[in-house]
Write a protein that holds these residues in place. Structure first.
Motif, short mmCIF file in Angstrom:
data_model
loop_
_atom_site.label_atom_id
_atom_site.label_comp_id
_atom_site.label_asym_id
_atom_site.label_seq_id
_atom_site.Cartn_x
_atom_site.Cartn_y
_atom_site.Cartn_z
N LEU A 1 0.84 -1.20 0.00
CA LEU A 1 0.00 0.00 0.00
C LEU A 1 0.87 1.24 0.00
O LEU A 1 1.75 1.40 0.86
CB LEU A 1 -0.91 -0.01 1.23
N ALA B 1 0.47 5.47 -0.13
CA ALA B 1 -0.53 6.54 -0.01
C ALA B 1 0.12 7.83 0.47
O ALA B 1 1.15 7.82 1.15
CB ALA B 1 -1.64 6.13 0.97
N TYR C 1 -4.41 9.11 0.51
CA TYR C 1 -4.94 8.61 -0.74
C TYR C 1 -3.81 7.99 -1.56
O TYR C 1 -2.71 8.54 -1.63
CB TYR C 1 -5.59 9.73 -1.54
N GLN D 1 -2.79 3.92 -3.74
CA GLN D 1 -3.23 2.70 -4.39
C GLN D 1 -2.37 1.53 -3.93
O GLN D 1 -1.32 1.70 -3.30
CB GLN D 1 -3.16 2.83 -5.90
N TRP E 1 1.34 -2.49 -8.17
CA TRP E 1 1.42 -3.67 -9.03
C TRP E 1 2.72 -4.39 -8.69
O TRP E 1 3.65 -4.47 -9.48
CB TRP E 1 1.37 -3.27 -10.50
N GLY F 1 -3.38 -2.73 -8.04
CA GLY F 1 -3.69 -1.48 -8.71
C GLY F 1 -4.92 -0.78 -8.20
O GLY F 1 -5.29 0.28 -8.71
N ALA F 2 -5.57 -1.32 -7.16
CA ALA F 2 -6.79 -0.72 -6.63
C ALA F 2 -6.50 0.63 -6.00
O ALA F 2 -5.44 0.86 -5.41
CB ALA F 2 -7.44 -1.65 -5.61
N GLN F 3 -7.46 1.54 -6.13
CA GLN F 3 -7.35 2.83 -5.45
C GLN F 3 -7.58 2.63 -3.96
O GLN F 3 -8.37 1.78 -3.54
CB GLN F 3 -8.39 3.81 -6.00
N ALA F 4 -6.89 3.40 -3.14
CA ALA F 4 -6.96 3.22 -1.69
C ALA F 4 -7.18 4.56 -1.00
O ALA F 4 -6.55 5.56 -1.35
CB ALA F 4 -5.67 2.58 -1.17
N LEU G 1 -10.76 0.14 -0.41
CA LEU G 1 -10.15 -0.24 -1.68
C LEU G 1 -11.22 -0.31 -2.76
O LEU G 1 -12.34 -0.74 -2.50
CB LEU G 1 -9.46 -1.60 -1.57
N SER G 2 -10.87 0.11 -3.97
CA SER G 2 -11.82 0.05 -5.08
C SER G 2 -11.07 -0.06 -6.40
O SER G 2 -10.02 0.56 -6.59
CB SER G 2 -12.73 1.28 -5.10
N ARG G 3 -11.63 -0.88 -7.27
CA ARG G 3 -11.12 -0.98 -8.64
C ARG G 3 -12.27 -1.44 -9.51
O ARG G 3 -12.76 -2.56 -9.36
CB ARG G 3 -9.95 -1.96 -8.73
#
Length: 307
Positions: free
Chosen positions: A146, A148, A157, A159, A162, A284-287, A297-299
Protein backbone atom coordinates in the motif's frame (compact mmCIF):
# COMPACT_ATOMS: atom_id res chain seq x y z
CA UNK A 1 29.86 -11.00 -7.32
CA UNK A 2 30.35 -8.95 -4.15
CA UNK A 3 28.55 -9.73 -0.88
CA UNK A 4 26.29 -6.68 -1.36
CA UNK A 5 25.39 -7.72 -4.93
CA UNK A 6 24.68 -11.26 -3.75
CA UNK A 7 22.41 -9.99 -0.95
CA UNK A 8 20.46 -7.75 -3.30
CA UNK A 9 19.96 -10.74 -5.60
CA UNK A 10 18.64 -12.79 -2.65
CA UNK A 11 21.43 -15.35 -2.91
CA UNK A 12 22.87 -17.35 -0.03
CA UNK A 13 26.58 -17.33 0.73
CA UNK A 14 27.10 -20.40 -1.47
CA UNK A 15 25.31 -18.73 -4.40
CA UNK A 16 22.06 -20.69 -4.18
CA UNK A 17 18.77 -18.83 -4.56
CA UNK A 18 16.95 -18.15 -1.29
CA UNK A 19 13.43 -19.61 -1.25
CA UNK A 20 10.46 -19.63 1.11
CA UNK A 21 8.49 -16.82 2.74
CA UNK A 22 10.61 -13.90 4.03
CA UNK A 23 10.07 -13.23 7.72
CA UNK A 24 12.43 -10.30 8.19
CA UNK A 25 14.20 -7.60 6.20
CA UNK A 26 17.41 -9.65 6.24
CA UNK A 27 15.58 -12.57 4.60
CA UNK A 28 14.92 -10.67 1.36
CA UNK A 29 17.03 -7.51 0.88
CA UNK A 30 15.59 -6.94 -2.59
CA UNK A 31 12.13 -6.48 -1.05
CA UNK A 32 13.52 -3.77 1.22
CA UNK A 33 14.86 -1.97 -1.83
CA UNK A 34 11.50 -2.21 -3.60
CA UNK A 35 9.62 -0.76 -0.63
CA UNK A 36 12.11 2.09 -0.37
CA UNK A 37 11.68 2.81 -4.08
CA UNK A 38 7.90 2.91 -3.59
CA UNK A 39 8.50 5.48 -0.82
CA UNK A 40 10.05 7.92 -3.32
CA UNK A 41 12.36 9.39 -0.69
CA UNK A 42 13.87 12.76 -1.58
CA UNK A 43 16.79 14.76 -0.25
CA UNK A 44 15.90 16.52 2.99
CA UNK A 45 13.03 14.15 3.85
CA UNK A 46 12.62 12.94 7.41
CA UNK A 47 12.15 9.18 7.23
CA UNK A 48 10.74 6.70 9.74
CA UNK A 49 11.45 3.00 9.26
CA UNK A 50 9.02 0.84 11.27
CA UNK A 51 10.72 -2.46 12.04
CA UNK A 52 14.46 -2.03 12.57
CA UNK A 53 15.33 -5.70 12.26
CA UNK A 54 18.99 -6.16 11.39
CA UNK A 55 19.35 -2.42 10.70
CA UNK A 56 19.64 -2.95 6.94
CA UNK A 57 16.73 -0.68 5.87
CA UNK A 58 17.90 2.17 8.12
CA UNK A 59 21.45 1.72 6.84
CA UNK A 60 20.41 2.12 3.21
CA UNK A 61 18.43 5.29 3.85
CA UNK A 62 21.01 6.76 6.24
CA UNK A 63 23.85 6.15 3.79
CA UNK A 64 22.00 7.80 0.91
CA UNK A 65 20.14 10.64 2.62
CA UNK A 66 22.03 11.22 5.89
CA UNK A 67 21.70 9.48 9.24
CA UNK A 68 20.41 12.63 10.91
CA UNK A 69 17.26 12.36 8.77
CA UNK A 70 16.49 8.73 9.67
CA UNK A 71 14.61 7.23 12.61
CA UNK A 72 13.84 3.54 13.01
CA UNK A 73 11.69 1.87 15.67
CA UNK A 74 11.36 -1.75 16.71
CA UNK A 75 9.56 -3.39 19.61
CA UNK A 76 12.68 -5.41 20.42
CA UNK A 77 15.35 -3.58 22.45
CA UNK A 78 17.78 -6.36 21.58
CA UNK A 79 17.32 -5.72 17.85
CA UNK A 80 17.70 -1.94 18.10
CA UNK A 81 20.82 -2.29 20.26
CA UNK A 82 22.33 -4.88 17.92
CA UNK A 83 21.50 -2.76 14.88
CA UNK A 84 23.04 0.32 16.47
CA UNK A 85 26.27 -1.60 16.97
CA UNK A 86 26.34 -2.81 13.38
CA UNK A 87 25.61 0.64 11.97
CA UNK A 88 28.24 2.26 14.15
CA UNK A 89 30.91 0.02 12.63
CA UNK A 90 30.23 1.62 9.23
CA UNK A 91 30.01 5.14 10.62
CA UNK A 92 26.19 5.49 10.60
CA UNK A 93 24.22 6.69 13.61
CA UNK A 94 20.53 7.10 12.77
CA UNK A 95 18.07 7.40 15.64
CA UNK A 96 17.02 3.90 16.74
CA UNK A 97 14.13 3.58 19.18
CA UNK A 98 12.79 0.58 21.09
CA UNK A 99 9.00 0.69 21.29
CA UNK A 100 5.70 -0.15 19.65
CA UNK A 101 5.93 1.19 16.11
CA UNK A 102 2.15 1.02 15.76
CA UNK A 103 1.60 3.28 18.78
CA UNK A 104 2.22 7.01 19.32
CA UNK A 105 5.30 8.24 17.48
CA UNK A 106 7.82 10.80 18.77
CA UNK A 107 7.86 13.19 15.81
CA UNK A 108 6.47 13.95 12.35
CA UNK A 109 7.85 12.56 9.13
CA UNK A 110 7.89 13.03 5.37
CA UNK A 111 8.09 9.29 4.77
CA UNK A 112 6.99 6.29 6.83
CA UNK A 113 8.08 2.91 5.49
CA UNK A 114 7.00 -0.21 7.37
CA UNK A 115 8.99 -3.41 7.27
CA UNK A 116 6.15 -5.29 8.96
CA UNK A 117 2.62 -6.01 7.79
CA UNK A 118 -0.29 -4.18 9.46
CA UNK A 119 -4.08 -4.34 9.39
CA UNK A 120 -5.61 -1.82 9.83
CA UNK A 121 -3.19 1.08 9.34
CA UNK A 122 -2.17 2.43 12.77
CA UNK A 123 -3.89 5.83 13.20
CA UNK A 124 -0.69 7.13 14.78
CA UNK A 125 1.01 6.84 11.39
CA UNK A 126 -1.46 9.26 9.84
CA UNK A 127 -0.98 11.59 12.79
CA UNK A 128 2.81 11.51 12.37
CA UNK A 129 2.72 12.06 8.61
CA UNK A 130 3.08 15.64 7.47
CA UNK A 131 0.72 16.93 4.76
CA UNK A 132 1.77 15.51 1.38
CA UNK A 133 3.94 12.95 3.18
CA UNK A 134 4.04 9.37 1.87
CA UNK A 135 3.35 6.05 3.57
CA UNK A 136 4.41 2.61 2.31
CA UNK A 137 3.49 -0.64 4.03
CA UNK A 138 2.28 -4.16 3.39
CA UNK A 139 -1.17 -5.31 4.52
CA UNK A 140 -0.78 -8.07 7.10
CA UNK A 141 -1.23 -11.67 5.89
CA UNK A 142 -1.14 -10.54 2.25
CA UNK A 143 1.55 -9.58 -0.29
CA UNK A 144 -0.26 -6.30 -1.00
CA UNK A 145 1.91 -3.16 -0.90
CA UNK A 146 0.00 0.00 0.00
CA UNK A 147 1.34 3.40 -1.06
CA UNK A 148 -0.53 6.54 -0.01
CA UNK A 149 -0.02 10.28 0.45
CA UNK A 150 -1.54 12.23 3.34
CA UNK A 151 -4.09 14.88 2.43
CA UNK A 152 -5.01 18.05 4.35
CA UNK A 153 -8.31 16.36 5.34
CA UNK A 154 -6.35 13.94 7.56
CA UNK A 155 -6.84 10.95 5.28
CA UNK A 156 -4.30 9.41 2.91
CA UNK A 157 -4.94 8.61 -0.74
CA UNK A 158 -3.06 6.20 -2.98
CA UNK A 159 -3.23 2.70 -4.39
CA UNK A 160 -2.07 -0.87 -4.05
CA UNK A 161 1.10 -1.32 -6.07
CA UNK A 162 1.42 -3.67 -9.03
CA UNK A 163 4.00 -5.46 -6.94
CA UNK A 164 4.24 -8.07 -4.20
CA UNK A 165 5.89 -7.97 -0.80
CA UNK A 166 5.45 -10.21 2.21
CA UNK A 167 6.49 -9.45 5.78
CA UNK A 168 5.35 -10.91 9.07
CA UNK A 169 2.65 -8.95 10.88
CA UNK A 170 3.67 -6.19 13.27
CA UNK A 171 4.50 -7.63 16.69
CA UNK A 172 2.81 -5.49 19.33
CA UNK A 173 2.37 -5.87 23.10
CA UNK A 174 -1.39 -6.26 22.62
CA UNK A 175 -1.12 -9.46 20.62
CA UNK A 176 -2.30 -12.56 22.46
CA UNK A 177 -0.69 -15.86 21.38
CA UNK A 178 -3.55 -17.78 23.04
CA UNK A 179 -5.91 -16.53 20.31
CA UNK A 180 -4.70 -19.19 17.87
CA UNK A 181 -7.33 -20.72 15.64
CA UNK A 182 -8.23 -24.27 16.76
CA UNK A 183 -7.86 -27.13 14.32
CA UNK A 184 -10.97 -28.66 12.78
CA UNK A 185 -11.49 -32.18 14.10
CA UNK A 186 -11.96 -34.96 11.56
CA UNK A 187 -15.19 -36.13 13.19
CA UNK A 188 -16.78 -32.67 13.47
CA UNK A 189 -20.38 -32.81 12.27
CA UNK A 190 -22.15 -29.90 10.58
CA UNK A 191 -24.11 -28.79 7.54
CA UNK A 192 -23.42 -30.95 4.50
CA UNK A 193 -23.35 -29.76 0.92
CA UNK A 194 -21.65 -30.13 -2.45
CA UNK A 195 -19.26 -27.65 -4.05
CA UNK A 196 -19.08 -27.40 -7.83
CA UNK A 197 -15.36 -26.69 -7.54
CA UNK A 198 -12.70 -29.35 -6.87
CA UNK A 199 -10.65 -29.52 -3.69
CA UNK A 200 -7.56 -27.46 -4.51
CA UNK A 201 -4.75 -26.34 -2.27
CA UNK A 202 -5.06 -22.79 -0.95
CA UNK A 203 -1.45 -21.79 -1.31
CA UNK A 204 -0.25 -19.09 1.10
CA UNK A 205 -0.21 -15.65 -0.54
CA UNK A 206 -1.62 -16.89 -3.85
CA UNK A 207 -4.14 -14.54 -5.46
CA UNK A 208 -7.06 -16.70 -4.29
CA UNK A 209 -5.69 -16.94 -0.76
CA UNK A 210 -5.33 -13.15 -0.65
CA UNK A 211 -8.91 -12.65 -1.83
CA UNK A 212 -10.10 -15.05 0.88
CA UNK A 213 -8.06 -13.17 3.48
CA UNK A 214 -9.62 -9.87 2.40
CA UNK A 215 -13.10 -11.39 2.58
CA UNK A 216 -12.60 -13.17 5.93
CA UNK A 217 -9.43 -12.04 7.75
CA UNK A 218 -7.83 -14.72 9.86
CA UNK A 219 -8.99 -17.86 8.05
CA UNK A 220 -6.57 -20.74 8.59
CA UNK A 221 -6.40 -23.57 6.07
CA UNK A 222 -4.73 -26.95 6.01
CA UNK A 223 -4.23 -29.12 2.91
CA UNK A 224 -3.61 -32.86 2.98
CA UNK A 225 -2.99 -35.41 0.22
CA UNK A 226 -4.04 -39.02 0.90
CA UNK A 227 -2.44 -42.18 -0.41
CA UNK A 228 -5.61 -43.12 -2.28
CA UNK A 229 -5.52 -39.91 -4.36
CA UNK A 230 -8.04 -37.95 -2.32
CA UNK A 231 -7.36 -34.40 -1.13
CA UNK A 232 -8.68 -32.72 2.02
CA UNK A 233 -8.90 -29.05 2.95
CA UNK A 234 -9.80 -27.91 6.44
CA UNK A 235 -10.58 -24.26 7.25
CA UNK A 236 -11.17 -22.56 10.57
CA UNK A 237 -11.66 -19.02 11.83
CA UNK A 238 -11.38 -17.33 15.26
CA UNK A 239 -15.15 -16.73 15.28
CA UNK A 240 -15.73 -20.51 15.44
CA UNK A 241 -16.57 -21.04 11.77
CA UNK A 242 -15.08 -24.09 10.12
CA UNK A 243 -15.27 -26.16 6.93
CA UNK A 244 -13.94 -29.44 5.61
CA UNK A 245 -14.00 -31.05 2.16
CA UNK A 246 -12.49 -34.21 0.70
CA UNK A 247 -12.54 -35.22 -2.96
CA UNK A 248 -10.45 -36.83 -5.68
CA UNK A 249 -8.97 -35.02 -8.69
CA UNK A 250 -11.44 -32.57 -10.26
CA UNK A 251 -14.66 -34.13 -9.01
CA UNK A 252 -17.20 -31.96 -7.14
CA UNK A 253 -16.39 -31.66 -3.45
CA UNK A 254 -18.65 -32.97 -0.63
CA UNK A 255 -18.45 -30.26 2.03
CA UNK A 256 -19.17 -30.16 5.75
CA UNK A 257 -19.19 -26.76 7.49
CA UNK A 258 -20.51 -25.04 10.58
CA UNK A 259 -20.23 -22.08 12.91
CA UNK A 260 -21.43 -18.48 12.45
CA UNK A 261 -20.28 -18.31 8.82
CA UNK A 262 -20.10 -20.77 5.96
CA UNK A 263 -16.42 -20.57 5.09
CA UNK A 264 -16.60 -22.97 2.15
CA UNK A 265 -19.44 -20.99 0.58
CA UNK A 266 -17.28 -17.88 0.94
CA UNK A 267 -14.34 -19.71 -0.61
CA UNK A 268 -16.52 -20.73 -3.58
CA UNK A 269 -17.66 -17.12 -4.02
CA UNK A 270 -14.04 -15.98 -4.07
CA UNK A 271 -13.12 -18.55 -6.72
CA UNK A 272 -16.18 -17.73 -8.80
CA UNK A 273 -15.37 -14.00 -8.70
CA UNK A 274 -11.75 -14.66 -9.60
CA UNK A 275 -12.77 -16.77 -12.61
CA UNK A 276 -15.19 -14.11 -13.85
CA UNK A 277 -12.61 -11.32 -13.58
CA UNK A 278 -9.65 -13.34 -14.82
CA UNK A 279 -7.39 -11.73 -12.24
CA UNK A 280 -7.28 -10.45 -8.67
CA UNK A 281 -8.82 -6.96 -8.53
CA UNK A 282 -6.75 -5.80 -5.56
CA UNK A 283 -3.59 -5.08 -7.56
CA UNK A 284 -3.69 -1.48 -8.71
CA UNK A 285 -6.79 -0.72 -6.63
CA UNK A 286 -7.35 2.83 -5.45
CA UNK A 287 -6.96 3.22 -1.69
CA UNK A 288 -8.27 5.71 0.85
CA UNK A 289 -6.95 5.44 4.41
CA UNK A 290 -9.42 6.83 6.93
CA UNK A 291 -8.32 8.56 10.13
CA UNK A 292 -9.17 5.40 12.12
CA UNK A 293 -6.84 3.31 9.95
CA UNK A 294 -9.47 1.53 7.86
CA UNK A 295 -8.57 1.27 4.17
CA UNK A 296 -11.21 1.59 1.48
CA UNK A 297 -10.15 -0.24 -1.68
CA UNK A 298 -11.82 0.05 -5.08
CA UNK A 299 -11.12 -0.98 -8.64
CA UNK A 300 -13.91 -0.89 -11.17
CA UNK A 301 -16.97 -2.42 -9.51
CA UNK A 302 -14.87 -4.19 -6.87
CA UNK A 303 -14.99 -2.80 -3.32
CA UNK A 304 -13.31 -3.91 -0.11
CA UNK A 305 -12.71 -2.38 3.34
CA UNK A 306 -9.58 -3.47 5.19
CA UNK A 307 -9.98 -2.93 8.92
Amino acid sequence: MTEVERAHADLAADGTVLTGVPTSTSAMPSLVLRLLRHAQIHDGARVLIVGTGSGYPAALVAYRFGAERVTSIDISLYLTDAAAGRLATVGLQPTLLAGDGTGPLPSSYDRIVSMTGVRPIPPSWLTALRPDARLVTTIAATPLILCAVKNTDGRAYGQLAWDRGIFTAADTPSQNPSEAVPAVAEDTSGEEGLSRFPVARIRPFSDLAVMLELAAPGVRHNYEEHADGRHTIRMSHPDGSWARATACADEPSPVVQGGPRRLWDLWDEVRHDWLLRGSMPAYGAQAVIESNGAVQLSRGTWRCIVQ
